[in-house]
Design an enzyme around this catalytic site. Structure first.
Site, PDB file in Angstrom:
ATOM      1  N   SER A 197     -12.085 -27.529 -37.898  1.00 58.26           N
ATOM      2  CA  SER A 197     -13.315 -27.000 -36.945  1.00 58.26           C
ATOM      3  C   SER A 197     -14.389 -26.616 -37.886  1.00 58.26           C
ATOM      4  O   SER A 197     -14.180 -26.246 -39.060  1.00 58.26           O
ATOM      5  CB  SER A 197     -12.844 -25.967 -35.930  1.00 58.26           C
TER       6      SER A 197
HETATM    7  N1  SAH Z   1      -6.181 -25.201 -37.345  1.00 55.99           N
HETATM    8  C1  SAH Z   1      -6.329 -26.324 -38.140  1.00 55.99           C
HETATM    9  C2  SAH Z   1      -7.123 -27.452 -37.701  1.00 55.99           C
HETATM   10  C3  SAH Z   1      -6.560 -27.831 -36.464  1.00 55.99           C
HETATM   11  S1  SAH Z   1      -6.680 -29.533 -35.715  1.00 55.99           S
HETATM   12  C4  SAH Z   1      -6.782 -26.099 -39.484  1.00 55.99           C
HETATM   13  O1  SAH Z   1      -7.375 -24.692 -39.746  1.00 55.99           O
HETATM   14  O2  SAH Z   1      -7.000 -26.900 -40.511  1.00 55.99           O
HETATM   15  C5  SAH Z   1      -5.531 -29.561 -34.514  1.00 55.99           C
HETATM   16  C6  SAH Z   1      -4.224 -29.675 -35.058  1.00 55.99           C
HETATM   17  O3  SAH Z   1      -3.331 -29.400 -34.031  1.00 55.99           O
HETATM   18  C7  SAH Z   1      -3.922 -30.961 -35.440  1.00 55.99           C
HETATM   19  O4  SAH Z   1      -3.340 -30.858 -36.691  1.00 55.99           O
HETATM   20  C8  SAH Z   1      -2.725 -31.524 -34.636  1.00 55.99           C
HETATM   21  O5  SAH Z   1      -1.933 -32.164 -35.235  1.00 55.99           O
HETATM   22  C9  SAH Z   1      -2.108 -30.269 -34.060  1.00 55.99           C
HETATM   23  N2  SAH Z   1      -1.338 -30.250 -32.772  1.00 55.99           N
HETATM   24  C10 SAH Z   1      -1.575 -31.050 -31.758  1.00 55.99           C
HETATM   25  N3  SAH Z   1      -0.762 -30.799 -30.723  1.00 55.99           N
HETATM   26  C11 SAH Z   1       0.153 -29.708 -31.351  1.00 55.99           C
HETATM   27  C12 SAH Z   1       1.283 -29.268 -30.826  1.00 55.99           C
HETATM   28  N4  SAH Z   1       1.759 -29.519 -29.446  1.00 55.99           N
HETATM   29  N5  SAH Z   1       1.932 -28.417 -31.436  1.00 55.99           N
HETATM   30  C13 SAH Z   1       1.506 -27.994 -32.816  1.00 55.99           C
HETATM   31  N6  SAH Z   1       0.458 -28.642 -33.440  1.00 55.99           N
HETATM   32  C14 SAH Z   1      -0.013 -29.430 -32.718  1.00 55.99           C
END
Ligand code: SAH
Length: 243
Positions: free
Chosen positions: A92
């Site tokens: 983000s």
């Molecule tokens: N917080 C992260 C960015 C998140 S992007 C950072 O600081 O870099 C959102 C992330 O959520 C992605 O990597 C995606 O693969 C993950 N995601 C999506 N659905 C998910 C789930 N059910 N359980 C765990 N992770 C998930």
């Protein structure tokens, strides 16, 4: 004698490299914090006059975003915009990371859950603020890469787990705060269960890829929550494992 000299020279090289790493992107990181402050001031409808908490901003100032993203250029890594982290996922925009960190109101003795580890950047920020951070990622390559980055940078109070974060992580909880960084139409009930009374959950609620409401859920009693929508945001979808 020669071995000793080589040892000393290699130690000097290691120290130099570590110092160079520490000095990297210092100005860009400071500028990012100022941009976030300005953004918070211009968006007083979201945060009120008090703006973002200093603790949240300090944690962002201590976290080297350029070491978590594939784009190592200082100017790009610290721009106030989202960045790709590979495999179709994005990290983000710094203002949104700061806002979510602020809304989570993490105290030094807290245990925090993050769902959606991605690059590990948000987990690293939370680790500066909390006693323990547990973070779950559903994409194996991202979970592995984030675990390595966090280990290499000595974020020792962070544990990374590969899996579907819908079910939370009961053995690591109960949690004082939960931060979900992927969008889903509703808050997963297991996460509310694993939240302590008095705890907060911050999550984009709505369909993936379009806009969602950044929502704060507070657990005010074992069976009672309050919910408020804070801002419109755009997150990648929360995916579910098939089993
Ligand atoms: N917080 C992260 C960015 C998140 S992007 C950072 O600081 O870099 C959102 C992330 O959520 C992605 O990597 C995606 O693969 C993950 N995601 C999506 N659905 C998910 C789930 N059910 N359980 C765990 N992770 C998930």
């Amino acid at each position: 004698m020669k071995t000793l000299l080589l040892l000393v020279l290699s130690m000097v090289a290691v120290v130099r490299e570590a110092t160079a790493q520490d000095e990297q992107c210092v100005h860009e990181r400071a500028a990012m914090i100022e941009t976030i402050r300005a953004h918070a001031r211009s968006d007083a409808s979201v945060l009120g006059k008090q703006g973002l908490s200093e603790r949240a901003l300090e944690a962002m100032g201590q976290t080297k975003r350029h070491l978590f993203v594939p784009e190592r250029s200082c100017s790009i890594a610290y721009a106030d915009s989202p960045l790709p982290i590979g495999l179709g996922q994005t990290i983000s925009q710094p203002f949104i990371v700061a806002l979510m960190t602020h809304l989570a109101e993490v105290a030094p003795d807290d245990v925090v859950l993050e769902v959606g580890t991605g690059s590990g950047y948000q987990a690293a920020i939370l680790s500066h603020l909390a006693r323990k951070v547990c973070t779950i990622e559903i994409v194996p390559q991202l979970a592995m890469a984030a675990a390595k980055t966090l280990r290499d940078l000595a974020y020792d109070n962070v544990s990374v787990r590969l899996g579907d974060g819908y079910a939370g992580w009961p053995e690591c909880g109960p949690f004082d705060a939960i931060v979900v960084t992927a969008a889903l139409g509703q808050v997963p009930p297991p996460l509310i269960e694993q939240l302590k009374v008095g705890g907060r959950l911050v999550m984009p609620v709505g369909p993936g890829y379009t806009t969602q409401q950044l929502t704060v859920v507070e657990k005010i009693a074992p069976d009672k929550t309050s919910m408020r929508a804070v801002a419109l945001v755009r997150f990648v979808p929360f995916t579910r494992s098939k089993n």
